[in-house]
Design a protein around this motif. Structure first.
Motif, PDB file in Angstrom:
ATOM      1  N   GLN A  45      12.754 -14.939  33.744  1.00  0.00           N
ATOM      2  CA  GLN A  45      11.628 -14.171  32.979  1.00  0.00           C
ATOM      3  C   GLN A  45      12.388 -12.183  32.784  1.00  0.00           C
ATOM      4  O   GLN A  45      13.320 -11.979  34.343  1.00  0.00           O
ATOM      5  CB  GLN A  45      10.933 -13.852  34.321  1.00  0.00           C
ATOM      6  CG  GLN A  45      10.224 -16.112  34.177  1.00  0.00           C
ATOM      7  CD  GLN A  45       9.332 -15.542  33.431  1.00  0.00           C
ATOM      8  OE1 GLN A  45       9.056 -14.843  32.321  1.00  0.00           O
ATOM      9  NE2 GLN A  45       8.877 -17.061  33.319  1.00  0.00           N
ATOM     10  N   HIS A 102       5.889 -11.495  36.139  1.00  0.00           N
ATOM     11  CA  HIS A 102       5.559 -12.705  35.047  1.00  0.00           C
ATOM     12  C   HIS A 102       4.882 -13.869  35.649  1.00  0.00           C
ATOM     13  O   HIS A 102       5.753 -14.128  37.294  1.00  0.00           O
ATOM     14  CB  HIS A 102       6.822 -13.159  34.273  1.00  0.00           C
ATOM     15  CG  HIS A 102       6.784 -12.120  32.841  1.00  0.00           C
ATOM     16  ND1 HIS A 102       5.359 -12.028  32.082  1.00  0.00           N
ATOM     17  CD2 HIS A 102       7.987 -11.087  32.419  1.00  0.00           C
ATOM     18  CE1 HIS A 102       6.368 -10.883  31.110  1.00  0.00           C
ATOM     19  NE2 HIS A 102       7.613 -10.796  31.244  1.00  0.00           N
ATOM     20  N   CYS A 103       3.971 -14.473  35.538  1.00  0.00           N
ATOM     21  CA  CYS A 103       3.352 -15.770  35.827  1.00  0.00           C
ATOM     22  C   CYS A 103       3.967 -16.873  35.908  1.00  0.00           C
ATOM     23  O   CYS A 103       4.287 -17.138  34.701  1.00  0.00           O
ATOM     24  CB  CYS A 103       2.081 -15.510  36.253  1.00  0.00           C
ATOM     25  SG  CYS A 103       1.318 -17.112  37.042  1.00  0.00           S
ATOM     26  N   TYR A 104       4.516 -17.096  36.529  1.00  0.00           N
ATOM     27  CA  TYR A 104       5.413 -19.022  36.311  1.00  0.00           C
ATOM     28  C   TYR A 104       4.361 -19.631  35.500  1.00  0.00           C
ATOM     29  O   TYR A 104       3.453 -20.498  35.830  1.00  0.00           O
ATOM     30  CB  TYR A 104       6.089 -19.651  36.901  1.00  0.00           C
ATOM     31  CG  TYR A 104       6.693 -20.777  37.322  1.00  0.00           C
ATOM     32  CD1 TYR A 104       8.437 -20.866  36.464  1.00  0.00           C
ATOM     33  CD2 TYR A 104       6.495 -21.968  37.092  1.00  0.00           C
ATOM     34  CE1 TYR A 104       8.702 -22.112  36.053  1.00  0.00           C
ATOM     35  CE2 TYR A 104       6.852 -23.028  36.717  1.00  0.00           C
ATOM     36  CZ  TYR A 104       8.515 -23.155  36.285  1.00  0.00           C
ATOM     37  OH  TYR A 104       8.551 -24.327  36.175  1.00  0.00           O
ATOM     38  N   ASP A 105       4.591 -19.870  34.145  1.00  0.00           N
ATOM     39  CA  ASP A 105       3.785 -21.392  33.933  1.00  0.00           C
ATOM     40  C   ASP A 105       4.166 -22.644  33.897  1.00  0.00           C
ATOM     41  O   ASP A 105       4.964 -23.357  33.114  1.00  0.00           O
ATOM     42  CB  ASP A 105       3.298 -20.383  31.975  1.00  0.00           C
ATOM     43  CG  ASP A 105       2.679 -20.641  31.027  1.00  0.00           C
ATOM     44  OD1 ASP A 105       2.124 -22.095  31.638  1.00  0.00           O
ATOM     45  OD2 ASP A 105       3.087 -20.791  29.769  1.00  0.00           O
ATOM     46  N   GLU A 159      -3.202 -12.087  28.786  1.00  0.00           N
ATOM     47  CA  GLU A 159      -2.873 -11.358  29.251  1.00  0.00           C
ATOM     48  C   GLU A 159      -0.986 -10.719  29.148  1.00  0.00           C
ATOM     49  O   GLU A 159      -0.321 -10.965  28.436  1.00  0.00           O
ATOM     50  CB  GLU A 159      -2.072 -11.837  30.677  1.00  0.00           C
ATOM     51  CG  GLU A 159      -1.319 -10.833  32.119  1.00  0.00           C
ATOM     52  CD  GLU A 159      -0.765 -11.688  32.890  1.00  0.00           C
ATOM     53  OE1 GLU A 159      -1.655 -11.781  34.406  1.00  0.00           O
ATOM     54  OE2 GLU A 159       0.700 -12.412  32.940  1.00  0.00           O
ATOM     55  N   LEU A 213       1.126 -13.830  28.974  1.00  0.00           N
ATOM     56  CA  LEU A 213       0.202 -15.500  29.922  1.00  0.00           C
ATOM     57  C   LEU A 213      -0.876 -15.736  28.845  1.00  0.00           C
ATOM     58  O   LEU A 213      -1.757 -14.875  28.337  1.00  0.00           O
ATOM     59  CB  LEU A 213       0.424 -15.219  31.698  1.00  0.00           C
ATOM     60  CG  LEU A 213      -0.215 -16.585  31.418  1.00  0.00           C
ATOM     61  CD1 LEU A 213       1.018 -17.491  32.164  1.00  0.00           C
ATOM     62  CD2 LEU A 213      -0.599 -15.908  33.255  1.00  0.00           C
ATOM     63  N   LEU A 259      -3.915 -20.266  32.955  1.00  0.00           N
ATOM     64  CA  LEU A 259      -3.753 -19.528  33.863  1.00  0.00           C
ATOM     65  C   LEU A 259      -3.706 -18.680  34.041  1.00  0.00           C
ATOM     66  O   LEU A 259      -4.131 -17.861  34.629  1.00  0.00           O
ATOM     67  CB  LEU A 259      -2.282 -19.461  34.073  1.00  0.00           C
ATOM     68  CG  LEU A 259      -1.479 -21.102  34.430  1.00  0.00           C
ATOM     69  CD1 LEU A 259       0.279 -20.582  34.231  1.00  0.00           C
ATOM     70  CD2 LEU A 259      -1.818 -21.715  36.154  1.00  0.00           C
ATOM     71  N   GLN A 270      -5.437 -16.097  37.490  1.00  0.00           N
ATOM     72  CA  GLN A 270      -5.095 -14.821  37.527  1.00  0.00           C
ATOM     73  C   GLN A 270      -5.931 -13.732  37.437  1.00  0.00           C
ATOM     74  O   GLN A 270      -6.367 -12.797  38.599  1.00  0.00           O
ATOM     75  CB  GLN A 270      -4.024 -15.212  36.480  1.00  0.00           C
ATOM     76  CG  GLN A 270      -2.578 -14.821  36.315  1.00  0.00           C
ATOM     77  CD  GLN A 270      -2.257 -14.707  37.541  1.00  0.00           C
ATOM     78  OE1 GLN A 270      -1.917 -15.756  38.956  1.00  0.00           O
ATOM     79  NE2 GLN A 270      -1.646 -13.503  37.723  1.00  0.00           N
ATOM     80  N   LYS A 329      -7.899 -14.437  40.724  1.00  0.00           N
ATOM     81  CA  LYS A 329      -7.434 -13.805  41.423  1.00  0.00           C
ATOM     82  C   LYS A 329      -7.720 -12.096  41.696  1.00  0.00           C
ATOM     83  O   LYS A 329      -7.343 -11.381  42.264  1.00  0.00           O
ATOM     84  CB  LYS A 329      -6.079 -13.920  41.657  1.00  0.00           C
ATOM     85  CG  LYS A 329      -4.660 -13.341  42.605  1.00  0.00           C
ATOM     86  CD  LYS A 329      -3.433 -13.377  41.915  1.00  0.00           C
ATOM     87  CE  LYS A 329      -2.017 -13.048  42.972  1.00  0.00           C
ATOM     88  NZ  LYS A 329      -1.011 -12.888  43.363  1.00  0.00           N
ATOM     89  N   THR A 374       5.404  -8.403  44.804  1.00  0.00           N
ATOM     90  CA  THR A 374       4.514  -7.635  43.585  1.00  0.00           C
ATOM     91  C   THR A 374       2.996  -7.108  43.822  1.00  0.00           C
ATOM     92  O   THR A 374       2.304  -6.606  43.991  1.00  0.00           O
ATOM     93  CB  THR A 374       3.843  -9.018  42.809  1.00  0.00           C
ATOM     94  OG1 THR A 374       3.116 -10.390  43.914  1.00  0.00           O
ATOM     95  CG2 THR A 374       4.340 -10.383  42.066  1.00  0.00           C
TER      96      THR A 374
END
Length: 440
Positions: free
Chosen positions: A21, A26-29, A45, A85, A89, A93, A96, A218
């Motif tokens: 990444q 970055h969100c882990y996919d 995203e 993203l 997911l 997000q 969240k 984050t």
């Protein structure tokens, strides 16, 4: 492996979710290996400069993949960002972050970025540093208690976002008018904290590693001085403050372990009483479960370090009205073990060997006597010290010569051995002093 489609079966290939990444946000996919998860929603995203993210609706159903550069709806005009993203997911997000998918204010994705869009974006991005320096000068001339940390231009260059830091509330209405006249763009002001600024700038911490706020953090949790008190850290602002001039975020990392360890220790407020004096708590080593007590509340006097179990025992004794003689637990001395004595000799390796008898009839080494030849070639005896001995007399009182009785002929000096063993010194001394019987 990129997520490309097969010409024959039109089946999308698997996307490598372990790709490094480039950005910490970055969100882990973890659903990247499931092709059907990317078609569950139209939401995507998109990330812009300075970790700013937004959620946009792909109403035209453009085939978007992670890493694509897209042009999205702006206010006004359009902006350029990167897709970070897609799929199921994105909904998680949004939940969240408190964004509802059916919100009518959500903006749309226009298209994938064209070369013309990228050229405008690069031109606008090149003006950001000079704009920031000039804006700082303008704020200083207006005597505003604020610091402009960064500037971000929109993709089409029609809007600029100014990120600033201020301790108090700032009236920047006059500043906006001056900036709009100077740069001929729409101005937007956003206030950020000192931690966010340190995360944007980056740096190396006192631990020798990259700052946590610029590498992986984050969100920022408030840090209180109680975290340092729980860990028995001296409240020195110069050591507790990070590069953002705030308390270090790493103070929160181990405070939970200290709090849990403190629950299994005795209370610090209870003093310990002995027959001699009263001891007060001085310091505690939580992980070693050791507590140090002093006879004075103000200074370190007569320090005694005890285990937590011993402190519990003394507190229980004091509660019953019993005062021990001393705080330290008396250790019973173990009896000294005698070494094993082999009385029978059964463990000896040589117990079956015959003992050698020591003989007392040792031959004594006789002293050496040197022979001296006279003028006739006869050998005369000499004493131990090399002195010439007197001639012996026989029983008739006559002197003996060097000839042996019973043998004829004289031995020459060359035939005699230079060293002959004679009688010992005691016998020679007796011969020289005791005369024969016929001599009387």
């Amino acid at each position: 492996m990129d997520n490309t489609s097969d010409n024959n079966n039109n089946i999308p290939k698997k996307t490598c979710c372990c790709k490094k990444q480039p950005n910490k946000l970055h969100c882990y996919d973890w659903l990247a290996d499931l092709p059907e998860s990317h078609n569950d929603t139209e939401m995507v995203e998109v990330q812009f400069k300075n970790t700013r993210k937004g959620y946009y609706k792909n109403s035209t159903h453009i085939k978007l993949e992670k890493g694509d550069i897209v042009a999205v709806e702006g206010n006004p005009g359009h902006d350029i960002g990167e897709v970070t993203l897609t799929g199921r997911l994105v909904l998680l997000q949004m939940k969240k972050n408190g964004i509802k998918p059916d919100n009518p204010d959500l903006k749309r994705v226009y298209r994938k970025a064209k070369p013309n869009d990228l050229e405008k974006y690069e031109e606008a991005k090149a003006k950001e540093h000079s704009t920031m320096l000039r804006a700082r000068k303008i704020a200083e001339d207006l005597k505003l208690n604020m610091k402009i940390g960064d500037v971000e231009y929109q993709g089409d260059g029609n809007k600029a976002i100014f990120y600033y830091i201020a301790d108090d509330r700032v009236d920047f209405r006059q500043l906006i008018k001056v900036l709009a006249e100077a740069f001929r763009v729409r101005i937007e002001m956003k206030q950020i904290g000192a931690r966010q600024e340190a995360g944007r700038i980056g740096g190396i911490g006192p631990c020798g590693r990259q700052l946590c706020c610029s590498s992986w953090m984050t969100n920022f949790v408030s840090v209180a001085t109680s975290a340092a008190r729980y860990q028995d850290i001296s409240l020195n602002p110069q050591k507790l403050a990070g590069q953002c001039a705030k308390l270090k975020c790493c103070l929160n990392y181990e405070v939970d372990a200290y709090v849990e360890g403190q629950k299994r220790l005795p209370s610090k407020e209870v003093p310990l009483e002995t027959k001699d004096s009263t001891y007060y708590h001085f310091k505690t080593d939580i992980f070693k479960r050791q507590m140090t007590y002093s006879t004075s509340k103000e200074i370190a006097a007569n320090l005694v370090t005890l285990d937590a179990d011993r402190v519990f025992d003394v507190m229980a004794m004091n509660k019953k009205g019993i005062k021990p003689d001393r705080l330290e637990e008396e250790i019973e001395k173990e009896p000294v073990r005698k070494e094993f004595e082999d009385v029978v000799g059964q463990d000896s390796l040589t117990r079956f060997d015959k003992a050698k008898k020591k003989s007392n009839n040792k031959r004594k080494k006789k002293p050496q006597v040197t022979g001296i030849a006279n003028s006739n070639g006869k050998l005369e005896n000499a004493g131990e010290n090399g002195q010439q001995s007197k001639p012996r007399k026989d029983n008739n009182g006559q002197k003996q010569n060097g000839n042996r009785p019973g043998k004829s002929g004289n031995r020459s000096s060359s035939q005699n051995k230079p060293n002959q063993q004679g009688k010992n010194g005691n016998e020679k001394q007796q011969d020289r002093t005791t005369p024969g019987k016929n001599a009387e």
